[in-house]
Write an enzyme that holds these catalytic residues in place. Structure first.
Site, mmCIF file in Angstrom:
data_model
loop_
_atom_site.group_PDB
_atom_site.id
_atom_site.type_symbol
_atom_site.label_atom_id
_atom_site.label_comp_id
_atom_site.label_asym_id
_atom_site.label_seq_id
_atom_site.Cartn_x
_atom_site.Cartn_y
_atom_site.Cartn_z
ATOM 1 N N LEU A 71 -9.599 16.646 25.688
ATOM 2 C CA LEU A 71 -10.410 17.032 26.843
ATOM 3 C C LEU A 71 -11.326 15.866 27.206
ATOM 4 O O LEU A 71 -11.489 14.932 26.410
ATOM 5 C CB LEU A 71 -11.226 18.283 26.481
ATOM 6 C CG LEU A 71 -10.368 19.484 26.035
ATOM 7 C CD1 LEU A 71 -11.232 20.606 25.496
ATOM 8 C CD2 LEU A 71 -9.515 19.976 27.188
ATOM 9 N N PRO A 72 -11.935 15.876 28.404
ATOM 10 C CA PRO A 72 -12.702 14.699 28.822
ATOM 11 C C PRO A 72 -13.809 14.291 27.842
ATOM 12 O O PRO A 72 -13.910 13.119 27.481
ATOM 13 C CB PRO A 72 -13.270 15.117 30.184
ATOM 14 C CG PRO A 72 -12.313 16.164 30.683
ATOM 15 C CD PRO A 72 -11.832 16.888 29.470
ATOM 16 N N LYS A 174 -12.840 4.615 18.051
ATOM 17 C CA LYS A 174 -12.285 4.646 19.420
ATOM 18 C C LYS A 174 -13.323 4.151 20.443
ATOM 19 O O LYS A 174 -13.007 3.382 21.347
ATOM 20 C CB LYS A 174 -11.848 6.079 19.748
ATOM 21 C CG LYS A 174 -11.516 6.343 21.196
ATOM 22 C CD LYS A 174 -10.313 5.562 21.676
ATOM 23 C CE LYS A 174 -10.158 5.709 23.185
ATOM 24 N NZ LYS A 174 -9.082 4.890 23.721
ATOM 25 N N LYS A 243 -18.229 6.864 29.848
ATOM 26 C CA LYS A 243 -18.587 7.762 28.731
ATOM 27 C C LYS A 243 -18.339 7.077 27.392
ATOM 28 O O LYS A 243 -19.164 7.101 26.491
ATOM 29 C CB LYS A 243 -17.762 9.047 28.877
ATOM 30 C CG LYS A 243 -17.823 10.041 27.754
ATOM 31 C CD LYS A 243 -16.602 10.080 26.854
ATOM 32 C CE LYS A 243 -15.281 10.169 27.531
ATOM 33 N NZ LYS A 243 -14.123 10.183 26.660
HETATM 34 P P1 NAD Z 1 -7.994 14.244 32.280
HETATM 35 O O1 NAD Z 1 -9.242 14.460 33.030
HETATM 36 O O2 NAD Z 1 -6.774 13.743 32.986
HETATM 37 O O3 NAD Z 1 -7.560 15.608 31.547
HETATM 38 C C1 NAD Z 1 -8.451 16.467 30.917
HETATM 39 C C2 NAD Z 1 -7.932 17.894 31.088
HETATM 40 O O4 NAD Z 1 -8.785 18.780 30.378
HETATM 41 C C3 NAD Z 1 -7.912 18.373 32.545
HETATM 42 O O5 NAD Z 1 -6.608 18.815 32.880
HETATM 43 C C4 NAD Z 1 -8.949 19.503 32.565
HETATM 44 O O6 NAD Z 1 -8.620 20.545 33.468
HETATM 45 C C5 NAD Z 1 -8.890 19.978 31.138
HETATM 46 N N1 NAD Z 1 -10.082 20.705 30.673
HETATM 47 C C6 NAD Z 1 -11.394 20.382 30.847
HETATM 48 N N2 NAD Z 1 -12.177 21.260 30.203
HETATM 49 C C7 NAD Z 1 -11.349 22.177 29.623
HETATM 50 C C8 NAD Z 1 -11.570 23.334 28.805
HETATM 51 N N3 NAD Z 1 -12.801 23.725 28.454
HETATM 52 N N4 NAD Z 1 -10.485 24.017 28.379
HETATM 53 C C9 NAD Z 1 -9.235 23.623 28.716
HETATM 54 N N5 NAD Z 1 -8.965 22.531 29.490
HETATM 55 C C10 NAD Z 1 -10.023 21.823 29.929
HETATM 56 O O7 NAD Z 1 -8.375 13.288 31.069
HETATM 57 P P2 NAD Z 1 -7.393 12.351 30.195
HETATM 58 O O8 NAD Z 1 -7.256 11.035 30.876
HETATM 59 O O9 NAD Z 1 -6.197 13.135 29.795
HETATM 60 O O10 NAD Z 1 -8.340 12.097 28.929
HETATM 61 C C11 NAD Z 1 -8.569 13.082 27.932
HETATM 62 C C12 NAD Z 1 -9.307 12.425 26.775
HETATM 63 O O11 NAD Z 1 -8.501 11.355 26.252
HETATM 64 C C13 NAD Z 1 -10.651 11.790 27.166
HETATM 65 O O12 NAD Z 1 -11.563 11.958 26.116
HETATM 66 C C14 NAD Z 1 -10.304 10.329 27.370
HETATM 67 O O13 NAD Z 1 -11.416 9.492 27.202
HETATM 68 C C15 NAD Z 1 -9.234 10.132 26.315
HETATM 69 N N6 NAD Z 1 -8.278 9.047 26.564
HETATM 70 C C16 NAD Z 1 -7.711 8.878 27.802
HETATM 71 C C17 NAD Z 1 -6.802 7.839 28.005
HETATM 72 C C18 NAD Z 1 -6.139 7.590 29.355
HETATM 73 O O14 NAD Z 1 -5.538 6.517 29.527
HETATM 74 N N7 NAD Z 1 -6.197 8.508 30.304
HETATM 75 C C19 NAD Z 1 -6.462 6.996 26.950
HETATM 76 C C20 NAD Z 1 -7.030 7.216 25.690
HETATM 77 C C21 NAD Z 1 -7.940 8.248 25.509
#
Ligand code: NAD
Length: 303
Positions: A71-72, A174, A243
């Site tokens: 999740l974010p 991370k 973040k």
């Molecule tokens: P994103 O915003 O694309 O996806 C997050 C999802 O979580 C969304 O679909 C949202 O609807 C859902 N969500 C939010 N609150 C929720 C809840 N309470 N219950 C259920 N679902 C909920 O984000 P992302 O890019 O997939 O990133 C997710 C995590 O991974 C973050 O912590 C980010 O920093 C990390 N990350 C992302 C990347 C990348 O390249 N995108 C790479 C490494 C790490």
């Protein structure tokens, strides 16, 4: 329960990363029950990729051997765990894969332990491309036994698994990784802007950097692909990068480590959030530096 017994996985957060990661679990033969707070996201995943969609977090985790959260922020993880309530089976394992706040995760782990539920943190690096191919780097924090149980599940999504310490250590690692990524991106864009003003071609500069000691992840995988192309769609949000840099700084504060350079880096990323507005890809950070310089990379136009 042995590691191989984690068969039914509740997957919470089918976002940019969660979607391809849950898809890898299905391919590897795991049973996946998906849930996302965004309406229809989990249903679309189950229609297009497979598995089952749950309408709420509690029904997703009921009967699950393991629960994955990606999740974010830790705030969202806290909300999801609260929504799960007592639906988690004792003996289940929570694998928290978000880039979260180590101290928040330590708090979640303590509360879950009272219910007989173990937790590890397992944040990832490699972005959407490596999530799709199952080649993520995964940084693990937690008890050795819990990390061992998670191993077969994690190997479906990642190729480089490193157990770096107790609960929260994966997320500290991370955040520090992304601090370096964020700083490398910014300094690289500044170098391209200086070079362009001097008369160098930024695309040629990227080629030279990639054959030289200035090479970094941004010169290799971001500048031509997402900045000079003006696509700005790497699939990792600017808000998420800001973040992560803030989390790294928080760890710096907690450990009483002077961080003047990291603090400036954070100020710049957080300023860009305000200037560029919400919903930006992190590679749009280049536009912030372009505005400061009054110069657009590649086009030669004034920003
Ligand atoms: P994103 O915003 O694309 O996806 C997050 C999802 O979580 C969304 O679909 C949202 O609807 C859902 N969500 C939010 N609150 C929720 C809840 N309470 N219950 C259920 N679902 C909920 O984000 P992302 O890019 O997939 O990133 C997710 C995590 O991974 C973050 O912590 C980010 O920093 C990390 N990350 C992302 C990347 C990348 O390249 N995108 C790479 C490494 C790490």
């Amino acid at each position: 329960m042995s590691g191989g017994d984690l068969r039914r996985i509740a997957f919470i957060g089918i976002g940019n990363m969660g979607w391809p990661m849950a898809a890898r679990l299905l391919e590897a033969g795991f049973e996946v029950v998906a849930f996302d707070a965004a309406p229809d996201r989990a249903a679309r995943f189950s229609q297009e990729v497979g598995g089952t969609a749950a309408g709420d977090a509690a029904s997703a985790v009921r009967g699950a051997d393991a629960v994955i959260t990606i999740l974010p922020t830790s705030k969202h993880v806290g909300q999801a765990l609260e929504a799960v309530g007592d639906a988690l089976s004792p003996g289940a394992l929570v694998i928290e894969m978000s880039s979260g706040v180590p101290t928040a995760t330590q708090g979640f782990a303590r509360s879950l332990a009272e219910k007989g539920v173990a937790m590890i943190d397992a944040p990832v690096s490699g972005g959407v491309p490596r999530a799709k191919t199952g080649e993520l780097a995964i940084m693990l924090g937690g008890e050795a036994e819990a990390v061992r149980r998670a191993d077969p599940v994690l190997r479906a999504m990642g190729t480089t698994l490193t157990h770096v310490g107790g609960i929260g250590a994966g997320q500290a690692m991370k955040a520090l990784n992304n601090l370096m990524g964020a700083a490398g991106f910014l300094i690289g864009i500044e170098a391209l802007l200086i070079g362009q003003r001097f008369g160098l071609d930024p695309a040629v500069m990227v080629d030279v950097l990639n054959a030289s000691t200035g090479m970094n992840n941004s010169t290799q995988k971001k500048f031509k692909q997402f900045v000079l192309s003006r696509r700005f769609d790497a699939g990792f949000g600017l808000d998420l990068m800001a973040k992560d840099v803030s989390v790294a700084l928080e760890v710096g504060r907690e450990t009483n480590t002077p961080t003047p350079f990291a603090a400036l880096c954070r100020e710049l990323w957080v300023s860009a959030q305000g200037l560029l507005g919400p919903g930006q890809d992190h590679t749009a950070m280049a536009q912030f530096s372009e505005r400061l310089a009054g110069e657009t990379l590649g086009g030669g136009n004034r920003a």
